[in-house]
Design a protein around this motif. Structure first.
Motif, PDB file in Angstrom:
ATOM      1  N   LYS A 137      76.494   5.230 -17.534  1.00 45.55           N
ATOM      2  CA  LYS A 137      77.766   5.352 -17.587  1.00 45.55           C
ATOM      3  C   LYS A 137      78.389   6.642 -16.643  1.00 45.55           C
ATOM      4  CE  LYS A 137      81.811   6.154 -20.441  1.00 45.55           C
ATOM      5  NZ  LYS A 137      82.152   6.301 -22.153  1.00 45.55           N
ATOM      6  N   SER A 138      77.793   7.699 -16.783  1.00 43.22           N
ATOM      7  CA  SER A 138      78.252   9.011 -15.752  1.00 43.22           C
ATOM      8  C   SER A 138      78.191   8.691 -14.441  1.00 43.22           C
ATOM      9  CB  SER A 138      77.312  10.099 -16.344  1.00 43.22           C
ATOM     10  OG  SER A 138      77.781  11.423 -15.573  1.00 43.22           O
ATOM     11  N   ASN A 141      80.704   5.993 -13.381  1.00 41.38           N
ATOM     12  CA  ASN A 141      81.999   6.568 -12.948  1.00 41.38           C
ATOM     13  C   ASN A 141      82.140   7.431 -12.012  1.00 41.38           C
ATOM     14  OD1 ASN A 141      82.721   5.697 -15.810  1.00 41.38           O
ATOM     15  ND2 ASN A 141      82.357   7.554 -16.818  1.00 41.38           N
ATOM     16  N   ASP A 144      82.336   4.740  -9.124  1.00 42.22           N
ATOM     17  CA  ASP A 144      83.665   3.860  -9.009  1.00 42.22           C
ATOM     18  C   ASP A 144      84.460   4.731  -8.725  1.00 42.22           C
ATOM     19  OD1 ASP A 144      82.207   1.721  -9.859  1.00 42.22           O
ATOM     20  OD2 ASP A 144      82.437   1.755 -11.868  1.00 42.22           O
ATOM     21  N   ALA A 145      84.917   5.880  -9.380  1.00 43.04           N
ATOM     22  CA  ALA A 145      85.794   6.924  -9.121  1.00 43.04           C
ATOM     23  C   ALA A 145      86.196   7.234  -7.770  1.00 43.04           C
ATOM     24  CB  ALA A 145      85.694   7.778 -10.358  1.00 43.04           C
ATOM     25  N   LYS A 201      80.135  15.602 -10.862  1.00 42.93           N
ATOM     26  CA  LYS A 201      79.950  14.921 -12.269  1.00 42.93           C
ATOM     27  C   LYS A 201      80.880  15.103 -13.316  1.00 42.93           C
ATOM     28  CE  LYS A 201      76.345  14.458 -15.705  1.00 42.93           C
ATOM     29  NZ  LYS A 201      76.883  14.847 -16.789  1.00 42.93           N
ATOM     30  N   ASN A 205      84.052  12.355 -13.977  1.00 45.17           N
ATOM     31  CA  ASN A 205      84.053  11.737 -15.303  1.00 45.17           C
ATOM     32  C   ASN A 205      85.005  12.251 -16.486  1.00 45.17           C
ATOM     33  OD1 ASN A 205      81.389  10.101 -16.215  1.00 45.17           O
ATOM     34  ND2 ASN A 205      80.787  11.686 -14.448  1.00 45.17           N
ATOM     35  N   GLU A 207      87.922  12.174 -18.756  1.00 38.52           N
ATOM     36  CA  GLU A 207      88.819  11.204 -19.406  1.00 38.52           C
ATOM     37  C   GLU A 207      90.049  10.846 -18.684  1.00 38.52           C
ATOM     38  OE1 GLU A 207      89.149   8.809 -22.450  1.00 38.52           O
ATOM     39  OE2 GLU A 207      87.264  10.255 -22.331  1.00 38.52           O
ATOM     40  N   TYR A 210      89.964   7.251 -13.961  1.00 36.19           N
ATOM     41  CA  TYR A 210      89.690   6.243 -13.177  1.00 36.19           C
ATOM     42  C   TYR A 210      91.291   5.641 -13.211  1.00 36.19           C
ATOM     43  CZ  TYR A 210      88.117   1.825 -11.215  1.00 36.19           C
ATOM     44  OH  TYR A 210      87.770   0.829 -10.514  1.00 36.19           O
ATOM     45  N   ASP A 211      91.806   5.180 -14.522  1.00 27.77           N
ATOM     46  CA  ASP A 211      92.969   4.622 -14.759  1.00 27.77           C
ATOM     47  C   ASP A 211      94.041   5.053 -14.102  1.00 27.77           C
ATOM     48  OD1 ASP A 211      91.519   2.747 -16.423  1.00 27.77           O
ATOM     49  OD2 ASP A 211      92.154   3.837 -18.232  1.00 27.77           O
TER      50      ASP A 211
END
Length: 265
Positions: A137-138, A141, A144-145, A201, A205, A207, A210-211
């Motif tokens: 997941k990390s 992220n 993608d980010a 990192k 990551n 919170e 990304y949104d």
């Protein structure tokens, strides 16, 4: 004859307490493992009658060595990504730092994602499942980010001189200019937080990051479309404008009543 190699197998450095619990289980014997009993002798090992469980010992040997490899890979991941920082470049002397991923770090990211993917297919995944899933997941992220962040920075740096510094754009596209002014604040805030984090990192990551980036990206695209529609309308009126850059065209449009300022174009 087979006992000595089997003893060598079970005292291998890759053996962990959980593996010794398996030895107790398949031998049916209760004993103090060598990692707890520093005075254990070969005689103690002989009493385990490992030759009666050769297949189990061989299976255990494969498990412990494969798990030790995964353990080291996860430790290496932690060590590497604990120090990976953004490569920062100041944007046009503004004090705003643009965030980039160095080529070597990008290559490392791809390789580490492949490593994690390999672990996901291992039969021994359950031992490290929580850690492996966390890294999957990390790293996803980060990948993608970074893609969206790069696009946001690219679009913002293209539009910033036009919407912030061009009076023509502010006059012709007042609503979009107001929208971009809000975006400008949001982008600078995102970049400032990343600059303070420095480490990739934790920064990528964070919170909700990304949104937030996707929202900024969508709003930037609306501004970009409005600007392109405006410039295309001017080009259709005077086709030679197709051969000028956006910034030059806006300079021409902004100073249309001042020939001295546009003669160099």
């Amino acid at each position: 004859v087979n006992t000595v190699p089997l003893i060598a197998t079970v005292i291998h450095p890759s053996m962990r307490p959980r593996h010794w619990d398996l030895v107790k289980k398949f031998t049916g014997k209760d004993f103090v493992p060598p990692y707890e009993n520093k005075e254990a002798t070969v005689g103690d090992m002989l009493e385990l009658e490992l030759h009666l469980h050769a297949a189990d010992v061989e299976e255990l040997s494969d498990q412990s060595s494969k798990e030790a490899k995964m353990e080291k890979q996860l430790a290496d991941l932690q060590e590497r990504w604990a120090i990976v920082e953004f490569f920062m470049e100041e944007y046009q002397g503004s004090g705003v730092k643009m965030m980039k991923l160095k080529d070597d770090d990008f290559e490392m990211l791809e390789n580490d994602q492949l490593t994690i993917q390999g672990m996901m297919g291992s039969r021994y995944l359950p031992t490290f499942e929580e850690l492996v899933m966390g890294w999957q997941k990390s790293l996803a992220n980060i990948a993608d980010a970074m893609v969206v962040l790069s696009d946001v920075q690219r679009t913002w740096s293209y539009l910033e001189p036009l919407f912030i510094k061009s009076e023509e754009v502010k006059k012709e596209l007042p609503e979009d200019a107001k929208r971009f002014a809000i975006i400008d604040v949001d982008v600078k805030k995102i970049l400032k937080v990343a600059e303070n984090d420095r480490l990739i990192k934790p920064a990528l990551n964070r919170e909700g990051l990304y949104d937030t980036l996707e929202d900024v990206q969508n709003r930037l695209e609306k501004c970009k479309k409005a600007l392109n529609d405006f410039l295309d309308a001017k080009r259709r009126i005077f086709p030679r404008f197709y051969f000028t850059s956006e910034s030059d065209l806006l300079d021409i449009l902004s100073n249309g009543n001042n020939p001295r300022k546009i003669i160099h174009h």
